[in-house]
Design an enzyme around this catalytic site. Sequence first.
Site, PDB file in Angstrom:
ATOM      1  N   ASP A 148     -25.705  15.426  31.068  1.00 23.90           N
ATOM      2  CA  ASP A 148     -24.301  15.076  30.904  1.00 23.90           C
ATOM      3  C   ASP A 148     -23.591  15.425  32.207  1.00 23.90           C
ATOM      4  O   ASP A 148     -23.560  16.598  32.615  1.00 23.90           O
ATOM      5  CB  ASP A 148     -23.701  15.863  29.740  1.00 23.90           C
ATOM      6  CG  ASP A 148     -22.260  15.470  29.441  1.00 23.90           C
ATOM      7  OD1 ASP A 148     -21.606  14.861  30.315  1.00 23.90           O
ATOM      8  OD2 ASP A 148     -21.784  15.793  28.336  1.00 23.90           O
ATOM      9  N   VAL A 149     -23.030  14.420  32.888  1.00 25.60           N
ATOM     10  CA  VAL A 149     -22.429  14.675  34.199  1.00 25.60           C
ATOM     11  C   VAL A 149     -21.211  15.589  34.110  1.00 25.60           C
ATOM     12  O   VAL A 149     -20.768  16.129  35.129  1.00 25.60           O
ATOM     13  CB  VAL A 149     -22.046  13.362  34.910  1.00 25.60           C
ATOM     14  CG1 VAL A 149     -23.285  12.551  35.262  1.00 25.60           C
ATOM     15  CG2 VAL A 149     -21.048  12.537  34.099  1.00 25.60           C
ATOM     16  N   LEU A 185       0.007   3.056  27.464  1.00 27.62           N
ATOM     17  CA  LEU A 185       0.371   4.462  27.602  1.00 27.62           C
ATOM     18  C   LEU A 185       1.202   4.945  26.415  1.00 27.62           C
ATOM     19  O   LEU A 185       1.085   6.103  25.997  1.00 27.62           O
ATOM     20  CB  LEU A 185       1.141   4.688  28.908  1.00 27.62           C
ATOM     21  CG  LEU A 185       1.483   6.141  29.231  1.00 27.62           C
ATOM     22  CD1 LEU A 185       0.222   6.993  29.318  1.00 27.62           C
ATOM     23  CD2 LEU A 185       2.294   6.234  30.513  1.00 27.62           C
ATOM     24  N   ASN A 228      -3.934  -1.996  36.187  1.00 29.39           N
ATOM     25  CA  ASN A 228      -4.250  -3.000  35.172  1.00 29.39           C
ATOM     26  C   ASN A 228      -3.622  -2.584  33.849  1.00 29.39           C
ATOM     27  O   ASN A 228      -3.706  -1.414  33.453  1.00 29.39           O
ATOM     28  CB  ASN A 228      -5.766  -3.152  35.009  1.00 29.39           C
ATOM     29  CG  ASN A 228      -6.155  -4.495  34.434  1.00 29.39           C
ATOM     30  OD1 ASN A 228      -5.459  -5.492  34.635  1.00 29.39           O
ATOM     31  ND2 ASN A 228      -7.263  -4.538  33.727  1.00 29.39           N
ATOM     32  N   TYR A 273      -7.855   4.819  33.055  1.00 29.75           N
ATOM     33  CA  TYR A 273      -8.967   4.333  33.858  1.00 29.75           C
ATOM     34  C   TYR A 273      -8.541   4.120  35.312  1.00 29.75           C
ATOM     35  O   TYR A 273      -9.238   4.536  36.251  1.00 29.75           O
ATOM     36  CB  TYR A 273      -9.477   3.026  33.250  1.00 29.75           C
ATOM     37  CG  TYR A 273     -10.705   2.446  33.901  1.00 29.75           C
ATOM     38  CD1 TYR A 273     -11.957   3.003  33.677  1.00 29.75           C
ATOM     39  CD2 TYR A 273     -10.621   1.317  34.716  1.00 29.75           C
ATOM     40  CE1 TYR A 273     -13.099   2.460  34.249  1.00 29.75           C
ATOM     41  CE2 TYR A 273     -11.749   0.766  35.299  1.00 29.75           C
ATOM     42  CZ  TYR A 273     -12.984   1.340  35.059  1.00 29.75           C
ATOM     43  OH  TYR A 273     -14.100   0.801  35.630  1.00 29.75           O
TER      44      TYR A 273
END
Length: 455
Positions: A267-268, A303, A355, A361
Amino acid sequence: MTDSYTRLVNTGITKTLAKKLGLPRPAVLRRHRPGDPLTVGPVLVLSDAASKADADRVAQALLAWELDVRRDPVELRADPGRLGAVVLVLTELARPQDASEAVLAAGSVLRKLAPHGRVVTLSRARTEQDSPELAAARQGVDAFCRSLAKELRAGATGNGVVLTDGAAAGSTSALAALRFFLSARSAYVDGQLLEVGPTDAALPTSWDRPLEGQVAAVTGAARGIGAAIARTLARDGATVVCVDVPAAGEGLARTANAVRGTALQLDVTAPDAGTRLLEHARARHGRLDVVVHNAGITRDKLLANMDAARWDSVVAVNLASQLRINAQLLEAAERGEVSGLRVVSLASTSGLAGNRGQTNYAFTKAGVVGHTAATGPLLARHGGTANAVAPGFIETDMTRAIPFATREAARRLSSLLQGGQPVDVAEAIAFLASPAAAGVNGQTLRVCGQNMVGR
């Protein structure tokens, strides 16, 4: 994922019908296959008067690659053959008005550019010390290149190599970048300007296997773009450590077996992820030369509807994990456990243009661009580099989930009128990971067919 429209307008009766109706016809892009010619035809090298010496050096390098190099555009006008590429050397351009002869000469042969042809400019970056006249000329080349790229058709692309810090036009990294842009490896890279600095690196002994003897780790390697990266690095000669979470173990093993590498379930976001990655690479393969930060997730929401779980999970995987791993690798470099490390991170055009519905993201992908620029000089002290690749619309499971109408519109917004393939991202990463790209540092290269989402 198949682009049915592109397939239909390039085959059979639907191809003929599309021509008659004047419908947009995206080209089926020419992608790299080992053993294929570098270009699809002769290469014309042009320059302004002041840059002739640099153009001569570039032409000599192209001849050494066994390309058919031409220097006179007038002779080509009567030649029935097609051009594979035009290389426009403007490295010593001093005044805007001095560009006229060279750019118009390039324009005079564009109709002879073959499908999948290339136009590549070589210029110098504007600096704070430049006179207004010199700064105007250098900045002008950038927009000229991007604009010309939008005029090309039939899978042809236009890109630029921008020299910094006194780098020579015939330097290793400048030539490596030029070769990448000329090749089918850059099929979905269009309208991009890549800054290249000086380096003492040597050109590879084999352009087909530029990563021979290197050990590379790829996170998120179980499927999609990560698996494509692993395959491409292995094809280019690297031994690959394939990394993904335990839940993706089956796909991870499949990728590792396919590339004859090793699998590391990790798991990073783990506090010691960087240390464990390095320990695995050194224990199994004796070294670590390349780290590709590909692991990432999306949790899209406006948001106004965003909650902490969606925001924090995206930040943890996409950004904080990379920062933590890089910090641990830098500590290892300071201890002499690793040197000459090439770090390549996955950004996104969403992080450059924004975006809708992707504030979390986009925040993380812009953060990748930021930390790449800051990490580059830190790794350079140990002979390494940090760069990023920013994909646009790539045909993956993620884009398959986009509603049909939105997906089709996104495909057609680029200059190449189509989405890219995972291998397109992988090819750019393989170039940036190669020793010959040592002069490229702190840069973000878009792989988007010259499209910016969100604008």
